[in-house]
Write a protein that holds these residues in place. Structure first.
Motif, PDB file in Angstrom:
ATOM      1  N   GLU A 188       3.475   7.113  -8.490  1.00 57.64           N
ATOM      2  CA  GLU A 188       2.060   6.754  -8.402  1.00 57.64           C
ATOM      3  C   GLU A 188       1.188   8.004  -8.439  1.00 57.64           C
ATOM      4  N   ARG A 189       1.612   9.050  -7.781  1.00 56.96           N
ATOM      5  CA  ARG A 189       0.870  10.320  -7.797  1.00 56.96           C
ATOM      6  C   ARG A 189       0.774  10.853  -9.225  1.00 56.96           C
ATOM      7  N   SER A 225      -5.077   9.115 -14.568  1.00 58.81           N
ATOM      8  CA  SER A 225      -4.780   8.941 -15.984  1.00 58.81           C
ATOM      9  C   SER A 225      -5.115   7.511 -16.393  1.00 58.81           C
ATOM     10  N   LYS A 226      -5.142   7.285 -17.677  1.00 57.87           N
ATOM     11  CA  LYS A 226      -5.351   5.942 -18.211  1.00 57.87           C
ATOM     12  C   LYS A 226      -4.090   5.534 -18.974  1.00 57.87           C
ATOM     13  N   GLY A 272       7.461  15.861  -7.369  1.00 54.76           N
ATOM     14  CA  GLY A 272       7.490  15.368  -6.000  1.00 54.76           C
ATOM     15  C   GLY A 272       8.845  14.754  -5.717  1.00 54.76           C
ATOM     16  N   PRO A 273       9.034  14.292  -4.492  1.00 58.37           N
ATOM     17  CA  PRO A 273      10.333  13.729  -4.127  1.00 58.37           C
ATOM     18  C   PRO A 273      10.621  12.421  -4.864  1.00 58.37           C
ATOM     19  N   ALA A 293       0.817  -1.214   0.000  1.00 57.78           N
ATOM     20  CA  ALA A 293       0.000   0.000   0.000  1.00 57.78           C
ATOM     21  C   ALA A 293       0.850   1.263   0.000  1.00 57.78           C
ATOM     22  N   GLY A 294       2.111   1.166   0.417  1.00 60.32           N
ATOM     23  CA  GLY A 294       3.007   2.327   0.433  1.00 60.32           C
ATOM     24  C   GLY A 294       3.269   2.910  -0.944  1.00 60.32           C
ATOM     25  N   ARG A 295       2.971   2.152  -1.982  1.00 59.92           N
ATOM     26  CA  ARG A 295       3.206   2.661  -3.336  1.00 59.92           C
ATOM     27  C   ARG A 295       2.373   3.898  -3.622  1.00 59.92           C
ATOM     28  N   PHE A 296       1.219   4.041  -2.963  1.00 57.81           N
ATOM     29  CA  PHE A 296       0.342   5.173  -3.218  1.00 57.81           C
ATOM     30  C   PHE A 296       0.940   6.503  -2.762  1.00 57.81           C
TER      31      PHE A 296
END
Length: 166
Positions: A44-45, A50-51, A141-142, A36-39
């Motif tokens: 991921e952001r 998007s598709k 992002g980072p 779940a940390g991938r979010f």
């Protein structure tokens, strides 16, 4: 596919474009691989909302055991594809499926009008496919800048902010 880019799939597996009916299994595979940390990750952001413009799945006896997706992005003004996530079932990880999936993405990109493929990944793994550092591509992002890589297709180098090209 060239043998240097694409080891042979094991006889019991088959790769094809991802189908709508694969979506739940692909999501489960990605969650199992990354948690779940991938979010919370920048990659991921960036993909959120998007598709994919391309996606591949590897099946073994009817089960999805590998997947990868490509997302339409722009790096500055350069149209590109953002690769990821790439996931392979734990029981199939030493069978060369990851390399097969990356090779499928490279072949897909070479058939499109894209500048290249951008990803965040392990340089030592992706260099064999032609990926090089992309120090001037700026993700929103980072991110570990040493892991931002570019595979040139029509554009040798990219610079600028990376954003979804929806």
């Amino acid at each position: 596919m060239s043998e240097t880019l694409s080891p042979s799939l094991p006889r019991t597996t088959a790769m094809a474009p991802e189908r709508p009916e694969d979506e739940a299994a692909v999501e489960a595979l990605i969650t199992a691989a990354f948690g779940a940390g991938r979010f919370a990750k920048t990659a991921e952001r960036l993909r959120e909302g998007s598709k994919p413009s391309g996606a591949f799945a590897v099946h073994d006896e009817g089960q999805v055991v590998g997947s990868v997706r490509l997302w339409p992005v722009r790096v500055g003004e350069t149209p590109a594809l953002f690769l990821g996530p790439i996931a392979v079932d734990a029981g199939h990880r030493s069978a060369g499926l990851g390399a097969e999936l990356v090779a499928a993405c490279v072949n897909h990109a070479r058939m499109t009008a894209t500048g290249g493929i951008l990803l965040v990944g392990d340089r030592a793994y992706f260099e064999r496919f032609g990926f090089v550092p992309a120090p001037d591509a700026v993700l929103p992002g980072p991110v570990d800048r040493r892991r931002v890589l570019w595979l040139p297709v029509q554009t040798q180098a990219v610079a600028g902010l990376v954003r979804i090209d929806a």
